[in-house]
Motif scaffolding. Sequence first.
Motif, PDB file in Angstrom:
ATOM      1  N   GLN A 320      37.906  40.554  52.209  1.00 51.96           N
ATOM      2  CA  GLN A 320      36.841  41.527  52.778  1.00 51.96           C
ATOM      3  C   GLN A 320      36.242  42.243  51.723  1.00 51.96           C
ATOM      4  OE1 GLN A 320      39.431  43.432  55.490  1.00 51.96           O
ATOM      5  NE2 GLN A 320      38.870  42.338  57.125  1.00 51.96           N
ATOM      6  N   ASN A 321      36.694  42.571  50.434  1.00 52.26           N
ATOM      7  CA  ASN A 321      36.146  43.500  49.332  1.00 52.26           C
ATOM      8  C   ASN A 321      35.826  42.472  48.305  1.00 52.26           C
ATOM      9  OD1 ASN A 321      36.611  45.679  50.754  1.00 52.26           O
ATOM     10  ND2 ASN A 321      38.863  45.566  49.959  1.00 52.26           N
ATOM     11  N   THR A 322      35.539  41.330  48.507  1.00 48.01           N
ATOM     12  CA  THR A 322      35.117  40.216  47.745  1.00 48.01           C
ATOM     13  C   THR A 322      33.816  39.447  48.176  1.00 48.01           C
ATOM     14  OG1 THR A 322      37.205  39.888  46.615  1.00 48.01           O
ATOM     15  CG2 THR A 322      35.528  38.289  46.227  1.00 48.01           C
ATOM     16  N   LYS A 323      32.763  39.569  47.340  1.00 52.29           N
ATOM     17  CA  LYS A 323      31.380  38.876  47.798  1.00 52.29           C
ATOM     18  C   LYS A 323      31.717  37.514  47.455  1.00 52.29           C
ATOM     19  CE  LYS A 323      26.271  38.603  46.907  1.00 52.29           C
ATOM     20  NZ  LYS A 323      26.361  37.851  48.360  1.00 52.29           N
ATOM     21  N   ILE A 324      31.720  36.475  48.452  1.00 53.41           N
ATOM     22  CA  ILE A 324      31.681  35.253  48.512  1.00 53.41           C
ATOM     23  C   ILE A 324      30.668  34.395  49.161  1.00 53.41           C
ATOM     24  CG2 ILE A 324      33.301  33.301  49.342  1.00 53.41           C
ATOM     25  CD1 ILE A 324      35.613  34.936  49.188  1.00 53.41           C
ATOM     26  N   ASP A 325      29.885  33.812  48.284  1.00 51.50           N
ATOM     27  CA  ASP A 325      28.625  32.979  48.834  1.00 51.50           C
ATOM     28  C   ASP A 325      28.956  32.215  49.954  1.00 51.50           C
ATOM     29  OD1 ASP A 325      27.053  34.153  46.916  1.00 51.50           O
ATOM     30  OD2 ASP A 325      26.805  32.186  46.023  1.00 51.50           O
ATOM     31  N   ARG A 326      28.327  32.266  51.230  1.00 55.11           N
ATOM     32  CA  ARG A 326      28.373  31.617  52.099  1.00 55.11           C
ATOM     33  C   ARG A 326      29.357  32.178  53.247  1.00 55.11           C
ATOM     34  NH1 ARG A 326      28.980  25.588  49.531  1.00 55.11           N
ATOM     35  NH2 ARG A 326      27.213  25.500  48.607  1.00 55.11           N
ATOM     36  N   VAL A 327      30.049  33.012  52.853  1.00 51.96           N
ATOM     37  CA  VAL A 327      30.873  33.843  53.746  1.00 51.96           C
ATOM     38  C   VAL A 327      30.143  35.186  54.393  1.00 51.96           C
ATOM     39  CG1 VAL A 327      33.149  35.135  53.955  1.00 51.96           C
ATOM     40  CG2 VAL A 327      33.206  33.026  52.613  1.00 51.96           C
TER      41      VAL A 327
END
Length: 398
Positions: A320-327
């Motif tokens: 939840q605290n990580t920016k993941i492309d497409r998520v």
Amino acid sequence: MDLKQELFEKLRAKEDRMIEIRRYLHQHPELSFKEAKTAKYIADFYQNKGLDVTVETDINGEHGVIVEIDSGKPGKTLAIRADFDALPIHEETELPFASENPGVMHACGHDGHTAYMLVLAETLAEMKDQLAGKIRVLHQPAEETPPGGALGMIKAGCLEGVDNVVGIHVMSNFPFGKIFYKEGEVQTGRSFFKLTIKGTGGHGSSPHEANDAIVAGSYFVTMAQTIISRRINPFDMGVVTIGSFDGKGSFNVIKDQVVLDGDVRAMTERARNTIGEEIHKLVKGLEVAYSVKCDLEYTTDYPVLYNDPAFTRQAANILQNTKIDRVTDVVETAAIPPSEDFAYYAEKVPSSFIYVGAEVEDKAVYPHHHPKFDINEKSLLICAEAMGAIVVDYLTEA
């Protein structure tokens, strides 16, 4: 640059390779406990790459592969697991990379699990000097077929020194772009049975001279459902399914024997044990009530999959605290009915099993174990980045 973002950049550059590997594995599926070529492909992948890793094959006489990535620095040991067996299903997808093995198909996404894990493990090995502790990669065979490949991996010592285990499963019927988690019981435990009922055959015109195995079997089918309605706590989930009733014969002949095959699922070990006990009681009563002889083969295998609450919260917080492309979201899911032998790891070590939405775009969606099953291949990168984020944060904790 942030270590996770550095990992993500490397993974994005290798996305096409992930998809290429997935398609190769999809074309060459192998059934549970027969995955010799797949295991060799996995082991060969790690060779001649200049990676300082330990690769162990032929796990407990089965086709598992264990890869150890050691940072050389003290710290925790995190195991990450991907399965790689296929199913006895004839593929009907008409994909250009459809199965070349008639009657065998990757209809559950294990080809995708292996593809993302190979590329992720390779990349983590390249970056291991920036981590602490160890990563143990569990390439597991035979998830689909009892007793399951996890037991052999555990017997061979794959969990020795391991602090936690993480697994990810792609889900064809979950929306693409979302990651799902759940604390506590998340997938059912499973048992199955074969019941042979032996009566006395006879002529249809003289039922009093016979003991009808079909009537006894029919009674069993009906009464088995009362176990769920009258013996299981209403707040527990339980299912008894009679999947096969072999009683074929002539219209005017009373059958002397029938064979029933049944499936049991439960969301608590308490409920699963109760169902088993009640089925045994019911079979004994059947013998008395119908003067038949019963042979019951009852097998308890995959346990209820229990996600350790504290470790699952930790993993969910990382995602939840990580920016993941497409998520677009990381959300809690409801419990899922199918069983999963990752549960054996979770019995031994605090673990978490996470789900990545892999719903295909612009065509019909089919469930797992369907001959037209397919996944959105863009989900492979999400799996790699999600698992990678958990590994990096876990092994760089202060």
